[in-house]
Design a protein around this motif. Structure first.
Motif, short mmCIF file in Angstrom:
data_model
loop_
_atom_site.label_atom_id
_atom_site.label_comp_id
_atom_site.label_asym_id
_atom_site.label_seq_id
_atom_site.Cartn_x
_atom_site.Cartn_y
_atom_site.Cartn_z
N ALA A 183 0.85 -1.20 0.00
CA ALA A 183 0.00 0.00 0.00
C ALA A 183 0.88 1.24 0.00
N PHE A 184 1.92 1.23 0.81
CA PHE A 184 2.84 2.39 0.88
C PHE A 184 3.49 2.64 -0.48
N ILE A 185 3.95 1.55 -1.10
CA ILE A 185 4.60 1.67 -2.42
C ILE A 185 3.63 2.24 -3.44
N ALA A 186 2.39 1.76 -3.39
CA ALA A 186 1.38 2.22 -4.35
C ALA A 186 1.08 3.71 -4.17
N GLU A 187 1.02 4.13 -2.90
CA GLU A 187 0.71 5.54 -2.63
C GLU A 187 1.93 6.45 -2.76
N ASN A 188 3.12 5.88 -2.67
CA ASN A 188 4.35 6.69 -2.70
C ASN A 188 5.38 6.10 -3.66
N PRO A 189 5.02 6.05 -4.94
CA PRO A 189 5.88 5.37 -5.91
C PRO A 189 7.29 5.98 -6.02
N GLU A 190 7.44 7.22 -5.60
CA GLU A 190 8.73 7.89 -5.74
C GLU A 190 9.64 7.63 -4.54
N ARG A 191 9.07 7.12 -3.45
CA ARG A 191 9.85 6.90 -2.25
C ARG A 191 10.66 5.62 -2.37
N GLU A 192 11.88 5.64 -1.80
CA GLU A 192 12.72 4.45 -1.82
C GLU A 192 12.36 3.55 -0.64
N ILE A 193 12.29 2.26 -0.90
CA ILE A 193 12.00 1.29 0.17
C ILE A 193 13.31 0.69 0.67
N ILE A 194 13.49 0.73 1.95
CA ILE A 194 14.70 0.20 2.57
C ILE A 194 14.30 -1.01 3.41
N ARG A 195 14.73 -2.18 2.94
CA ARG A 195 14.22 -3.42 3.52
C ARG A 195 15.11 -3.96 4.63
N LEU A 196 14.67 -3.74 5.87
CA LEU A 196 15.40 -4.28 7.02
C LEU A 196 14.54 -5.33 7.74
N GLY A 197 13.58 -5.88 7.01
CA GLY A 197 12.69 -6.86 7.62
C GLY A 197 12.91 -8.25 7.07
N ILE A 198 13.89 -8.39 6.20
CA ILE A 198 14.06 -9.65 5.44
C ILE A 198 14.50 -10.80 6.34
N GLY A 199 13.76 -11.92 6.28
CA GLY A 199 14.17 -13.11 7.02
C GLY A 199 14.83 -14.11 6.10
N ASP A 200 15.17 -13.67 4.89
CA ASP A 200 15.74 -14.55 3.87
C ASP A 200 17.13 -14.04 3.53
N VAL A 201 18.00 -14.90 3.03
CA VAL A 201 19.31 -14.46 2.59
C VAL A 201 19.18 -13.75 1.24
N THR A 202 20.19 -12.94 0.90
CA THR A 202 20.16 -12.26 -0.40
C THR A 202 21.43 -12.53 -1.21
N ARG A 203 22.48 -13.05 -0.56
CA ARG A 203 23.71 -13.34 -1.29
C ARG A 203 23.59 -14.71 -1.96
N PRO A 204 24.10 -14.85 -3.17
CA PRO A 204 23.95 -16.11 -3.91
C PRO A 204 24.80 -17.23 -3.32
N LEU A 205 24.62 -18.43 -3.87
CA LEU A 205 25.39 -19.58 -3.42
C LEU A 205 26.87 -19.41 -3.74
N ALA A 206 27.71 -19.99 -2.89
CA ALA A 206 29.16 -19.94 -3.09
C ALA A 206 29.54 -20.66 -4.39
N PRO A 207 30.56 -20.15 -5.10
CA PRO A 207 30.98 -20.78 -6.37
C PRO A 207 31.27 -22.28 -6.25
N LEU A 208 31.91 -22.69 -5.17
CA LEU A 208 32.22 -24.12 -5.04
C LEU A 208 30.96 -24.95 -4.82
N VAL A 209 29.97 -24.37 -4.18
CA VAL A 209 28.71 -25.07 -4.01
C VAL A 209 28.03 -25.22 -5.38
N VAL A 210 28.07 -24.16 -6.15
CA VAL A 210 27.49 -24.19 -7.49
C VAL A 210 28.17 -25.26 -8.34
N SER A 211 29.50 -25.29 -8.33
CA SER A 211 30.18 -26.26 -9.19
C SER A 211 29.96 -27.69 -8.69
N ALA A 212 29.85 -27.89 -7.39
CA ALA A 212 29.58 -29.23 -6.86
C ALA A 212 28.21 -29.71 -7.34
#
Lengths: 397, 397
Positions: free
Chosen positions: B24-53
């Motif tokens: 709702a906030f995004i819809a009403e304030n499309p120009e505002r930047e959203i700063i996400r400090l609520g994430i319970g998930d990781v955002t960095r990708p898998l390690a290269p060695l994990v990928v190759s394995a």
């Protein structure tokens, strides 16, 4: 505080006893060739398109811009819509996206779906049967009533109105017998379930082997099933995913009991006790339903089918009673008159080096039957054909 | 016949309400930047060695000679031995192979382990807490007693001898508070559990964030824990496997209650209701424990740690009470005096565009606290630092 129902479980000696006997035979007869017709696992590798789809997905996981974290517990839309399409196209069954739940395999969901039932739910299980249906209910302390398969009913028992049950297990095409219900027979079960307000747990894991459009390849081809059946299936046998791990469960929105929607309950259960299937694996499963991907998996199915045809014909020519093998990877054959299935197992192993699966492992009604599997090597099947057509008559009069 | 305990579950409005407000906030304030400090998930990708394995493993699955079908439900030896080694080397804890069970994630095993307990087992759960511990027990109809975390005990409650419990949940480093138990405090819990013959379910999913050898990174570093604790952990946060799915559960052979071995029960449960984790995923998890692989995953952990350090320092400089952030990816901060956590959530979102997670979602003891997550982007964290250090003082006296 501990679940003492675990004390009521029988020892799991069956498959380890088979392994023990086979290993002993190999040790004592190192020069003898072992012909494996007891395999319950696939042997053909994954289809090339499945492999490339998973390679691409693994690559995505290594890049920030394409990395996937938590997915919906119910499964990605891309896979659920592929399944919805598959059901519509090849089964003429209309499912909604909300009714499809991606799992890590039928065994998990067949076990976990029991969370939705009370401890006093009465369970009806066919005999012979894959032991897991029994054990999962013994663990919950439930009472089990068995309904017998035998040669008279072609191992396709139909409802018995004198039996009351809340949960009914059906598996068609069947493990271990390979028998397949007709639409009419499944209609009897649906009518029975609707009348008694039971719920059918329909194990559809071998549906890919059905080679006749008049035979049901989903319970939802039977009118009324949406009000009384949950269908559990898997990519294990369809696409060789036994080591890759993916399946699906269908819980219709029309399935309501005691004012509770089973679909809502399952969603709640899975969002609370599960975190979804690997993104990589779901992309692999999606590839199964592309035109080329499906064509590739069907090559493997055709390979197993031909194995089954050879084994069936061998038994036909020997005049030995059997069922299955036509729309299923398993053949269920009658043991010789003077031999129970364990004796016959020993005989086939020592006489021919052939490994099978004694029917006794699947229930009392299996004591005089043997399961043969078509999942192995063509060369093994052809050797078995040779050895049996020339040698098996001696124990059958 | 249906499990009516499901009627006792509360609506799962919490995370969807957050999403609704943010959208709702995004819809009403499309120009505002959203700063996400609520994430319970990781955002960095898998390690290269994990990928190759995993690339190698996928390739193997496409070739007959290297194809893998069913694996042991308990998990491949190659992964269990890597874990055994990891526990010995970095935790000085000796596990046997039989005590390690590979899972598809902590959430699955934390839910499914409850199969081993009777419906009348009494449960002790800390408040605040991740809601899943509560719901999984409500589904089984169990009675739950809560033990309070608060600023006085630094959100690290210690045993209360007036409470009797069979199952005790502990999570350290903690979600949502980021608080970490000391060896002494865990020793109190182990003593309590041994005295009462309780079983501790120890959620160790954030252990990788511990940066101080004197702090316990496994319950098994506490003498006596093998007789009273089951440890559940995951590759989700350690190695970014939230979408790849792999974890492990340790059930000591010394853990016996009512004449039943929990280790034997869990093996039976898993061999009956589970079919193992994908071979591909297990090879990826194995790569985490190579020297180079571990070094690669620790780069990601360092990234999240630095995010947490920046956020912690910002709160320190503002004089705002908080815990966590030092040996955990979460920071638990006190809301301003006149605001409950939902009001503070609305304030942070509308005033700064910052998304957080209201403490109220984790229990009554969270009503006046807010969870910040360090799993997001460094740029977001730095923007939050700027905005908060200049603007947050207005609501704190």
């Amino acid at each position: 505080m501990i679940n003492e129902n675990y004390k009521n479980l029988h020892d799991t000696y069956f498959f380890s006893l088979i392994a023990k006997k086979v290993n002993a035979f190999i040790a004592e007869n190192p020069e003898r060739e072992i012909i494996r017709l007891g395999i319950g696992d696939v042997t053909r590798p994954l289809a090339p398109l499945v492999v490339s789809a998973m390679q691409k997905a693994v690559q995505e996981m290594g890049n920030k811009s394409t990395f996937k974290g938590y997915g919906e517990e119910q499964g990605y839309e891309f896979l659920r819509s592929a399944l919805k399409e598959y059901y519509k196209k090849s089964k003429k069954a209309d499912l909604s996206m909300a009714e499809i739940f991606i799992s890590d395999g039928a065994k998990s969901d067949l076990g976990n779906i029991l969370d939705l039932f009370s401890a006093d739910a009465r369970v009806l299980i066919p005999d012979p049967v894959y032991p897991v249906y029994v054990d999962t209910n013994l663990m919950a302390g439930r009472n089990i009533v068995y309904i017998n398969g035998n040669s008279e009913n072609s191992f396709l028992p139909v409802p018995d109105d004198s039996i009351q049950a809340d949960i009914i297990y059906l598996c068609s095409p069947n493990n271990p017998t390979g028998a397949v219900y007709s639409r009419e027979q499944l209609g009897l079960w649906v009518d029975y379930a609707l009348k008694n307000q039971s719920i059918i747990l329909y194990d559809n894991a071998y549906e890919i082997f059905i080679n006749d459009q008049s035979l049901p390849s989903s319970i939802y081809q039977i009118p009324g099933a949406a009000e009384c059946a949950i269908e559990v299936s898997s990519f294990s046998k369809t696409a060789g995913f036994t080591g890759t791990r993916c399946g699906y469960t269908i819980v219709p929105e029309a399935l309501v009991r005691q004012g509770l929607s089973l679909n809502s309950m399952w969603l709640r259960r899975q969002t609370t006790k599960f975190n979804g299937v690997s993104y990589i694996v779901q992309r692999g499963a999606e590839a199964v339903f592309t035109e080329e991907g499906f064509s590739q998996v069907m090559e493997n199915i055709q390979y197993y089918r031909e194995n089954a045809r050879i084994l069936s014909k061998t038994l036909d020519d020997l005049g030995i009673w059997h069922t299955g093998g036509l729309h299923a990877p398993y053949i269920w054959m009658k043991c010789p008159d003077r031999m129970g299935s364990w004796d016959f197992f020993d005989y086939l192993l020592s006489r021919f080096g052939i490994v099978t699966t004694p029917g006794a492992g699947f229930g009392a009604m299996g004591n005089e039957y043997m399961r043969l599997s078509s999942f192995g090597e063509r060369s093994a099947v052809e050797k078995a054909e040779d050895l049996l057509k020339n040698g098996l008559k001696e124990v059958y009069q």
